[in-house]
Write a protein that holds these residues in place. Structure first.
Motif, PDB file in Angstrom:
ATOM      1  N   ASN A 122       2.695   8.982  -4.087  1.00 40.89           N
ATOM      2  CA  ASN A 122       2.945   9.167  -5.563  1.00 40.89           C
ATOM      3  C   ASN A 122       3.767  10.413  -5.411  1.00 40.89           C
ATOM      4  O   ASN A 122       4.094  11.311  -6.449  1.00 40.89           O
TER       5      ASN A 122
ATOM      6  N   PRO B 113       0.757  -1.165   0.061  1.00 42.07           N
ATOM      7  CA  PRO B 113      -0.051   0.202  -0.208  1.00 42.07           C
ATOM      8  C   PRO B 113       0.708   1.258   0.148  1.00 42.07           C
ATOM      9  O   PRO B 113       0.572   2.154  -0.725  1.00 42.07           O
TER      10      PRO B 113
ATOM     11  N   VAL C 139      -5.926   9.217   2.855  1.00 40.56           N
ATOM     12  CA  VAL C 139      -6.335   7.867   2.664  1.00 40.56           C
ATOM     13  C   VAL C 139      -5.952   7.376   4.054  1.00 40.56           C
ATOM     14  O   VAL C 139      -4.883   7.487   4.389  1.00 40.56           O
TER      15      VAL C 139
ATOM     16  N   ARG D  93       1.527   1.839  -3.431  1.00 39.90           N
ATOM     17  CA  ARG D  93       0.381   2.281  -4.352  1.00 39.90           C
ATOM     18  C   ARG D  93       0.122   3.467  -4.114  1.00 39.90           C
ATOM     19  O   ARG D  93      -0.345   4.324  -4.878  1.00 39.90           O
ATOM     20  N   PHE D  94       0.146   4.067  -2.804  1.00 41.98           N
ATOM     21  CA  PHE D  94      -0.569   5.493  -2.656  1.00 41.98           C
ATOM     22  C   PHE D  94       0.345   6.491  -2.486  1.00 41.98           C
ATOM     23  O   PHE D  94       0.088   7.531  -2.763  1.00 41.98           O
TER      24      PHE D  94
ATOM     25  N   CYS E  98      -5.315   3.682   5.350  1.00 45.98           N
ATOM     26  CA  CYS E  98      -5.398   2.258   4.830  1.00 45.98           C
ATOM     27  C   CYS E  98      -4.958   1.240   6.019  1.00 45.98           C
ATOM     28  O   CYS E  98      -4.414   1.336   6.747  1.00 45.98           O
TER      29      CYS E  98
ATOM     30  N   CYS F 231      -9.587   2.414   3.472  1.00 45.68           N
ATOM     31  CA  CYS F 231      -9.367   1.202   2.417  1.00 45.68           C
ATOM     32  C   CYS F 231      -8.735   0.117   3.173  1.00 45.68           C
ATOM     33  O   CYS F 231      -8.126   0.458   4.345  1.00 45.68           O
TER      34      CYS F 231
ATOM     35  N   SER G  84      -6.092  -3.164   2.739  1.00 41.39           N
ATOM     36  CA  SER G  84      -5.000  -4.145   1.815  1.00 41.39           C
ATOM     37  C   SER G  84      -4.493  -5.415   2.236  1.00 41.39           C
ATOM     38  O   SER G  84      -4.290  -5.761   3.513  1.00 41.39           O
TER      39      SER G  84
ATOM     40  N   SER H 252     -10.640   8.908   2.010  1.00 38.23           N
ATOM     41  CA  SER H 252     -11.035   7.382   1.860  1.00 38.23           C
ATOM     42  C   SER H 252     -10.531   6.697   2.779  1.00 38.23           C
ATOM     43  O   SER H 252      -9.382   6.898   3.437  1.00 38.23           O
TER      44      SER H 252
ATOM     45  N   ASP I  32      -1.502  12.865   4.524  1.00 40.90           N
ATOM     46  CA  ASP I  32      -1.971  12.410   3.271  1.00 40.90           C
ATOM     47  C   ASP I  32      -2.227  11.141   3.475  1.00 40.90           C
ATOM     48  O   ASP I  32      -3.155  10.571   2.482  1.00 40.90           O
ATOM     49  N   PHE I  33      -1.546  10.104   4.357  1.00 41.39           N
ATOM     50  CA  PHE I  33      -1.792   8.717   4.073  1.00 41.39           C
ATOM     51  C   PHE I  33      -1.332   8.185   5.448  1.00 41.39           C
ATOM     52  O   PHE I  33      -0.300   8.671   5.949  1.00 41.39           O
TER      53      PHE I  33
END
Ligand code: NAP
Ligand code: ZN
Length: 336
Positions: A163, A157, A254, A160-161, A256, A280, A282, A278, A230-231
């Motif tokens: 970026n 993850p 996000v 993936r997240f 996760c 989610c 994983s 969001s 951010d994550f």
């Protein structure tokens, strides 16, 4: 070959010596002599039947590293005598859209290494070779073993997240998975914050790459950091007040969750709608990502902080993980 293992005969039981015979090697299989096996918290969930799989006798263990003893005649990427590792997954259908893309962890026919099959708390294991990975020479076997499940599960993850290296990343729960996530997030260049219920982990967390450390069991402290991340990667095996973590997200943030919890999330829908946030989940990683993760870990000197324990002391080690009294990763050492 007779394999000597340790198994739980029923839910929550101590593990006892257990032997079984392998049925001969299929052309696509590999037989690995196990030298190391990490104790992932998922093994504790399985032994205690938290997920109601009821698969007993249960030989846990899915963070496996060892030496190849024998390969089937179709196996091209591993040779006798080489080191190889196996993680949570050991089989899939091999032809669905996910398998074709190396995302076998999304295949509906995926099979776990130690559910309904004998796992890695043993002196050897036989698995489909597609799910056995060569171990880079830069990684010791003990520090590599936890990468096969814990490392893959957090790398996937994050990869993936994230970026943009300017992202602000939070890692919640600094145990086996979390201490690896701090290292990967730092290596990706992100400003990294550890959320931990254990104040005494701060010095280690900073050494592992955390720029900031937040003691997370006080909602008043969390509130001071609202709209900062951010994550956020949540690795805790127990439920928390998820709305407090959603409030920590910036717009487009996000949350996760990789902790394998049997609990529900309650959160206000508007807390997600406002700011396009969001939540989610994983699960582990596909074979392509695991290969990449092992290479990345070797190049960036990322590995688990481990304490090794002989396989014969498995019950004491399992209890330490169950009670949250273990170092970042306990790894069972198997004498061949
Ligand atoms: P671990 O080594 O036991 O670490 C868990 C960490 O969570 C602890 O070190 C602790 O960190 C924190 N924590 C907070 N409250 C806790 C509590 N009540 N009991 C225990 N720990 C608590 O576990 P792990 O091996 O990292 O696994 C974490 C979770 O991920 C488990 O649920 C496991 O099954 C799951 N998992 C999921 C996947 C997947 O594919 N999604 C793969 C592997 C594992 P602090 O002291 O910093 O608070
Ligand atoms: Zn695991």
């Amino acid at each position: 070959m007779q394999i000597n293992a340790y198994a739980a005969m029923k839910s929550g039981d101590a593990l006892t010596p257990f032997t079984y015979e392998t049925q001969g090697l299929a052309p696509d299989q590999v037989l690995i002599g196990i030298t190391h096996c990490g104790i992932c918290h998922s093994d504790i969930h399985l032994i205690d039947d938290d997920w109601k799989t009821g698969a007993y006798p249960l030989i846990p263990g899915h963070e496996i590293v060892g030496t190849v003893i024998e390969v089937g005649n179709q196996v091209k990427h591993l040779k006798k005598g080489e080191r190889a590792g196996v993680g949570w997954q050991c089989d899939s259908c091999g032809y669905c859209e996910w398998c074709m893309q190396g995302e076998e962890n999304l295949c509906s026919k995926q099979q776990a290494t130690c559910v309904g099959r004998p796992g890695g708390y043993a002196n050897a294991i036989c698995v489909p070779a597609h799910f056995a990975f060569p171990i880079p020479t830069a990684l010791s076997s003990a520090q590599a073993a936890p990468l096969l499940c814990g490392g893959a599960t957090v790398y996937s993850p994050l990869r993936r997240f994230i970026n943009n290296p300017a992202m602000r990343v939070g890692v919640m729960g600094i145990g086996g998975l979390g201490h690896l996530a701090l290292q990967f997030s730092h290596a990706f260049g992100c400003e990294t914050t550890a959320f931990s219920t254990s104040k005494n982990k701060e010095p280690d967390a900073r050494k592992l790459g955390a720029d900031h450390f937040i003691v997370s069991n006080d909602n008043a402290v969390l509130k001071k950091h609202q709209a900062s991340f951010d994550f956020i990667l949540a690795t805790t095996p127990k439920g928390v007040d998820w709305s407090a973590y959603i409030a920590l997200l910036r717009p487009k943030g996000v949350l996760c969750i990789v902790g394998a919890l049997e609990t529900n999330i309650t959160a206000s829908i508007m807390s997600l709608v406002d700011g396009r946030k969001s939540i989610c989940g994983s699960n582990i990683a596909g074979t392509q990502t695991i290969k990449e993760m092992l290479e990345f870990a070797a190049r960036h000197h990322i590995g688990a902080q481990v304490e090794t324990v002989p396989l014969t002391q498995v019950n004491e080690a399992v209890n330490r993980v169950r009670e949250g009294k273990s170092p970042y990763r306990l790894v069972l050492e198997v004498s061949q």
